[in-house]
Design a protein around this motif. Sequence first.
Motif, PDB file in Angstrom:
ATOM      1  N   ILE A 142      -4.033  -5.193  -3.090  1.00  0.00           N
ATOM      2  CA  ILE A 142      -4.336  -3.904  -3.696  1.00  0.00           C
ATOM      3  C   ILE A 142      -4.611  -4.114  -5.187  1.00  0.00           C
ATOM      4  O   ILE A 142      -4.053  -5.022  -5.808  1.00  0.00           O
ATOM      5  N   HIS A 163       0.834  -1.206   0.000  1.00  0.00           N
ATOM      6  CA  HIS A 163       0.000   0.000   0.000  1.00  0.00           C
ATOM      7  C   HIS A 163       0.868   1.256   0.000  1.00  0.00           C
ATOM      8  O   HIS A 163       0.611   2.200  -0.759  1.00  0.00           O
ATOM      9  N   ASP A 174      -7.408  -0.627  -2.024  1.00  0.00           N
ATOM     10  CA  ASP A 174      -7.060  -1.791  -1.221  1.00  0.00           C
ATOM     11  C   ASP A 174      -8.142  -2.858  -1.381  1.00  0.00           C
ATOM     12  O   ASP A 174      -9.324  -2.546  -1.540  1.00  0.00           O
ATOM     13  N   TRP A 209      -0.239   2.754  -3.509  1.00  0.00           N
ATOM     14  CA  TRP A 209      -1.491   3.492  -3.438  1.00  0.00           C
ATOM     15  C   TRP A 209      -1.257   4.977  -3.658  1.00  0.00           C
ATOM     16  O   TRP A 209      -0.281   5.553  -3.189  1.00  0.00           O
TER      17      TRP A 209
END
Length: 220
Positions: free
Chosen positions: A156, A121, A145, A125
Amino acid sequence: MSRFTTRRLAGAAAVLLLGAAVSGCSSGGGGRTGSAVPPAGVRGASYRLGTPPSAGGYAFHQAASASQQKMSDAEQQIAQQLGITGTPVEALYDDAADSEWIVFIGINAGSGGGFDPAQLHAKLWQQPSTHLDGTGDRVTTSWEDTDPGPHGGRGICSQTLEQSGALAAEDSACLWMTATTFGEVTFYPKGYSDRLLTGFTVVDAGNLMRAVRADVEQPL
């Protein structure tokens, strides 16, 4: 990330297929129902990736040298982005019903140390962002996620929308990481398919990832 691409065309009678771009993820088989839930993990469990005769209900297919090289390149690129090293694991699986190849790439952590699942993440992300790709195409990418499955770790998925004039194409990718494994599942069609025009959500992509993961990843 530069990996496999499968794209759904909106408002056009053509499909953009496999290329060196963010990977797509789809399938016509099992694991298409249900919804993503927040990541949950099994602490302390150790796993190992392999290439079983079938994964997610799809039969193993011996990749041609060109496809094998694409998978190796994809594995190296994502490993660099995540800052991980280990033993690569790559395989093609045949979704004969929908005339697609299911692509699995992964990395087993080496004896020198494990992975930090939180980095999946932390390093991937981002808020949805849009940019021009240098050819005039407008590219919007977002990350979400997803439930990594019963083996735990973190999961993810990405979703990318590419717009070129009146054409719009989407693709998705799903990845997971534990302390001992990293994996990604994607697909590309063997040829033109009207089914690609129906779309494929991040939830669908996550379901496919979890179905394949259950077979390619086993406890030590």
